[in-house]
Scaffold this active site. Sequence first.
Site, PDB file in Angstrom:
ATOM      1  N   ARG A 180      50.628  21.478  27.143  1.00 24.03           N
ATOM      2  CA  ARG A 180      51.455  20.279  27.014  1.00 24.03           C
ATOM      3  C   ARG A 180      50.815  19.026  27.731  1.00 24.03           C
ATOM      4  O   ARG A 180      50.958  18.058  27.095  1.00 24.03           O
ATOM      5  CB  ARG A 180      52.822  20.711  27.682  1.00 24.03           C
ATOM      6  CG  ARG A 180      53.930  20.931  26.634  1.00 24.03           C
ATOM      7  CD  ARG A 180      55.267  21.280  27.329  1.00 24.03           C
ATOM      8  NE  ARG A 180      55.139  22.135  28.645  1.00 24.03           N
ATOM      9  CZ  ARG A 180      56.032  22.494  29.218  1.00 24.03           C
ATOM     10  NH1 ARG A 180      57.194  22.391  29.249  1.00 24.03           N
ATOM     11  NH2 ARG A 180      55.640  23.193  30.393  1.00 24.03           N
ATOM     12  N   ALA A 240      51.888  36.288  27.440  1.00 24.23           N
ATOM     13  CA  ALA A 240      52.736  35.331  28.104  1.00 24.23           C
ATOM     14  C   ALA A 240      54.435  35.971  27.955  1.00 24.23           C
ATOM     15  O   ALA A 240      54.648  36.654  28.941  1.00 24.23           O
ATOM     16  CB  ALA A 240      52.505  34.000  27.329  1.00 24.23           C
ATOM     17  N   ARG A 241      54.770  35.892  26.840  1.00 22.28           N
ATOM     18  CA  ARG A 241      56.000  36.284  26.550  1.00 22.28           C
ATOM     19  C   ARG A 241      56.408  36.672  25.411  1.00 22.28           C
ATOM     20  O   ARG A 241      55.986  36.103  24.346  1.00 22.28           O
ATOM     21  CB  ARG A 241      57.322  35.328  27.151  1.00 22.28           C
ATOM     22  CG  ARG A 241      57.829  35.337  28.538  1.00 22.28           C
ATOM     23  CD  ARG A 241      58.280  36.414  29.057  1.00 22.28           C
ATOM     24  NE  ARG A 241      58.565  36.505  30.529  1.00 22.28           N
ATOM     25  CZ  ARG A 241      57.665  36.967  31.390  1.00 22.28           C
ATOM     26  NH1 ARG A 241      56.557  37.311  31.226  1.00 22.28           N
ATOM     27  NH2 ARG A 241      58.108  36.901  32.705  1.00 22.28           N
ATOM     28  N   GLU A 270      61.581  43.229  23.665  1.00 20.56           N
ATOM     29  CA  GLU A 270      60.976  44.468  24.465  1.00 20.56           C
ATOM     30  C   GLU A 270      62.068  44.997  25.367  1.00 20.56           C
ATOM     31  O   GLU A 270      62.878  44.090  25.604  1.00 20.56           O
ATOM     32  CB  GLU A 270      59.802  44.055  25.162  1.00 20.56           C
ATOM     33  CG  GLU A 270      59.932  42.875  26.268  1.00 20.56           C
ATOM     34  CD  GLU A 270      58.579  42.727  27.016  1.00 20.56           C
ATOM     35  OE1 GLU A 270      57.800  42.145  26.238  1.00 20.56           O
ATOM     36  OE2 GLU A 270      58.507  42.840  28.194  1.00 20.56           O
ATOM     37  N   HIS A 288      53.782  45.467  28.976  1.00 21.78           N
ATOM     38  CA  HIS A 288      54.003  44.636  29.850  1.00 21.78           C
ATOM     39  C   HIS A 288      53.453  44.717  31.269  1.00 21.78           C
ATOM     40  O   HIS A 288      54.324  45.149  32.152  1.00 21.78           O
ATOM     41  CB  HIS A 288      55.456  44.196  29.790  1.00 21.78           C
ATOM     42  CG  HIS A 288      56.028  42.879  30.429  1.00 21.78           C
ATOM     43  ND1 HIS A 288      56.722  41.988  30.082  1.00 21.78           N
ATOM     44  CD2 HIS A 288      55.377  41.992  31.138  1.00 21.78           C
ATOM     45  CE1 HIS A 288      56.945  40.841  30.478  1.00 21.78           C
ATOM     46  NE2 HIS A 288      55.935  40.924  31.466  1.00 21.78           N
TER      47      HIS A 288
HETATM   48  C1  DGY Z   1      55.459  37.864  35.392  1.00 22.02           C
HETATM   49  O1  DGY Z   1      55.687  37.778  36.250  1.00 22.02           O
HETATM   50  O2  DGY Z   1      55.956  36.837  34.637  1.00 22.02           O
HETATM   51  C2  DGY Z   1      54.868  39.098  34.294  1.00 22.02           C
HETATM   52  O3  DGY Z   1      55.190  38.663  33.109  1.00 22.02           O
HETATM   53  C3  DGY Z   1      55.645  40.385  35.120  1.00 22.02           C
HETATM   54  O4  DGY Z   1      57.053  40.307  34.674  1.00 22.02           O
END
Ligand code: DGY
Length: 328
Positions: A180, A240-241, A270, A288
């Site tokens: 960004r 990331a997520r 998840e 994860h």
């Molecule tokens: C974080 O710290 O964000 C990692 O993904 C572990 O949850």
Amino acid sequence: MSTKPRILVARAIFPDALASLEESFEVKSNQADEVFSTDNLRKELAQVAGALVFGSERIDQNALADAKNLKIVANISVGYNNFDVPAMTTAGVMATNTPDVLTDSTADFGFALMMAAARRITESEHWIRNGQWDKMSIVYNPLGMDLHHTTLGIIGMGRIGQGIAKRGLGFGMNVIYHNRKRLSESDEKACGARYVDKETLLREADHVVLVVPYSAESHHLIGAKEIALMKSTATLVNIARGGIVDDAALAEALKAKKIFAAGLDVYEGEPKVHPELLKLSNVVLAPHIASATEKTRRAMINLAVRNLRAALAGEKPPSLINTELWKK
Ligand code: DGY
């Protein structure tokens, strides 16, 4: 009756870390490690002054509804999309996370997933485990993609993204990034990275790594349209997520060999994984675990505990997110 403040530890942690907390606090722990239902989390938070939680605990208006004495919820995670920060601020509850301490372990893991996907490591292991080594051709199968001297594209150039870029330099990679906000000239130099727009990155990179925080804006940042821009020889890694990649679109693209391979540590919804991803051999799947080394997990817990202790002692937690609560 105990005069120690009551705290909640919402998931299992190392027994010695728990024992140390029990010296100062009356601790409600969850060493059975079963994720609380929404109702149970609300009931538990109603009884404590502080809580240590993970990404599995959603802290929102509903969770906080009865939490009259709660001062802090300390996430044992750097990402905090499980927090509704405005709701926490309105409720006067400090929100903290665990930055820095997991940067290198997570960057290592991003690189490991990229290598595993590009060089087909887990797929090859299955050949061995299934007794098929003798059916593999010496020359043709399994052929992977190189990392060295290729172009590494990083989307999200915070601490972890910069860590991955520096690792890429060691492999002689040409590093491009999109973020960004563009990095300062000196930070770009330290990472040997060139800023490009997202489309250019997707077109030029041989390996794309995603390290952006999850938000409404980053939801499905990578979907069918973006994957269509990538090289058919490219790999995609998401550490990331879940939700940043449209997992259904990715599964389709991998099935149709629109890209070479993917490495995933995080998933939409998840711990469920899109069923089509589970059927594919050109995706490496991890549960994860990017920050999961003992040293790093201990460092994350220690930082979360420092945050919690500070808040309950009336001091500013080292990694306070809703800093406006401190100024009030
Ligand atoms: C974080 O710290 O964000 C990692 O993904 C572990 O949850």
